[in-house]
Enzyme design. Sequence first.
Site, PDB file in Angstrom:
ATOM      1  N   ARG A  89       0.878  -1.176  -0.011  1.00  9.73           N
ATOM      2  CA  ARG A  89       0.297   0.575   0.188  1.00  9.73           C
ATOM      3  C   ARG A  89       1.157   1.563   0.003  1.00  9.73           C
ATOM      4  NH1 ARG A  89      -3.103   3.449   4.608  1.00  9.73           N
ATOM      5  NH2 ARG A  89      -4.275   4.535   3.258  1.00  9.73           N
ATOM      6  N   HIS A 178      -8.516   7.103  -0.130  1.00  9.59           N
ATOM      7  CA  HIS A 178      -8.987   5.855   0.213  1.00  9.59           C
ATOM      8  C   HIS A 178      -9.594   5.325  -1.629  1.00  9.59           C
ATOM      9  CE1 HIS A 178     -11.149   8.007   4.239  1.00  9.59           C
ATOM     10  NE2 HIS A 178     -10.346   6.612   4.118  1.00  9.59           N
ATOM     11  N   ARG A 239      -9.952  15.127  12.445  1.00 12.29           N
ATOM     12  CA  ARG A 239      -9.455  15.900  10.767  1.00 12.29           C
ATOM     13  C   ARG A 239     -10.971  16.642  10.544  1.00 12.29           C
ATOM     14  NH1 ARG A 239      -7.795  12.132   6.520  1.00 12.29           N
ATOM     15  NH2 ARG A 239      -6.366  10.703   8.646  1.00 12.29           N
ATOM     16  N   GLU A 382      -9.352  -3.792   2.630  1.00  7.72           N
ATOM     17  CA  GLU A 382      -7.914  -3.592   0.871  1.00  7.72           C
ATOM     18  C   GLU A 382      -6.604  -3.465   1.332  1.00  7.72           C
ATOM     19  OE1 GLU A 382      -8.897   0.012   4.093  1.00  7.72           O
ATOM     20  OE2 GLU A 382      -8.042   0.881   2.276  1.00  7.72           O
TER      21      GLU A 382
END
Length: 395
Positions: A89, A178, A239, A382
């Site tokens: 990744r 993402h 965030r 993922e």
Amino acid sequence: MASVLVVNSGSSSFKYQLIDADSEERLASGLVERIGESTGHATHDTPDGHWERSLEIPDHAAGFAAMLDAFKQHGPSLDEHPPVAVGHRVVHGGARFFEPTLVTPLVLINIEDLSDLAPLHNPANVQGIKAAQKAFPDLPHVAVFDTAFHQTIAPDAYTYAIDADLAKRLRIRRYGFHGTSNKYVSGATEDFVQRPVTELNQIVLHLGNGASITAIDGGRSVDTSMGLTPLEGLVMGTRSGDIDPAVLIYLQRKTRISTDDLDDLLNQRSGLFGLSGRKDMRDVISAADKGDESARLALEVYLHRIKHYIGAYSFELGRVDVIVFTAGVGENSAVIRARSLAGLEQYGIEVDPERNDQRGGGIRVISTDASRVTVLVVPTDEELEIARQTLSVVG
Ligand code: ADP
């Protein structure tokens, strides 16, 4: 039986999974953490058990040695399930990488060069790749970028309206993140609604600690809420998401806050945490249920932002066939799902309260049979998507 090793590397830790190349079965997973501290820690899980070990792990290379040791001691045997490739990744691929890419020395230089755009992530990803190359020198290594899926977004959606030369020189534009999760979940809906993904207009809500929303037209990302960095868009655990940039200028003038502190304020001390002192959605919901005003407001701001984007993306797409909820909050919180879509019946979006409340793994429909838009919960994976994309490169 051939397998793929998937690696997700951070600066002081990495996660791995060994996935069967044919059956896509998860053969093992693990976490090597506290790399570089006085005592490191490694966990290894297989269908047969869970193992933990504390040991000195001075660097990523030592981490991979600990991982290989765990495979040797607890299985599965890498001789019986030989990896045909290692999939990595990588967070930021900039505008250079739009598909999974075989790692070469030049590719590594390019990933390093993109570190300015992802200073916390890309250098750690490179460290992980280099250590994995030492552990598996004869295998192909493939980089799978979090930004790649969004490289189909058109200039009108990815361009910030600032000085064009400056933006070009510093590569300032919206990239989106993402992407691997979005690719996986938007592909997984196809079998479920029995229409090819190329015919579907979808809105994917990836709601985890980090959160984003993406508009997908026929399998291609056409807009997404995260931008140059994962700070833009939805309200997240810590965030801020969208904010008037003048707030930052005002803060700087008023408080002389340093750039690093501003970074920390917006990335670590804002969002649900900034509003309510809690970053975990479960804690925010339970505090709001007990009457905590700040938690209640945090939830309302979070949900307001989601609805704002669903509206915007519905107009951009022109027609919405599927809305997908995924990641920690999206997969587990019936309340957030119901409240995100409440009052949208006249737009063909009707959540069935009973279906929505039912717990369970796997893909499930939570809209009513009469709902024009099919609303789905799709657990993201993922690692499996990285394994698939890695195999697509090495054949
Ligand atoms: P990351 O972005 O770190 O991968 P995850 O996708 O694991 O995050 O999501 C983590 C978030 O999911 C946390 O805020 C957690 O509170 C939330 N979450 C997990 N289970 C539930 C639940 N049952 N209800 C509400 N939120 C949940």
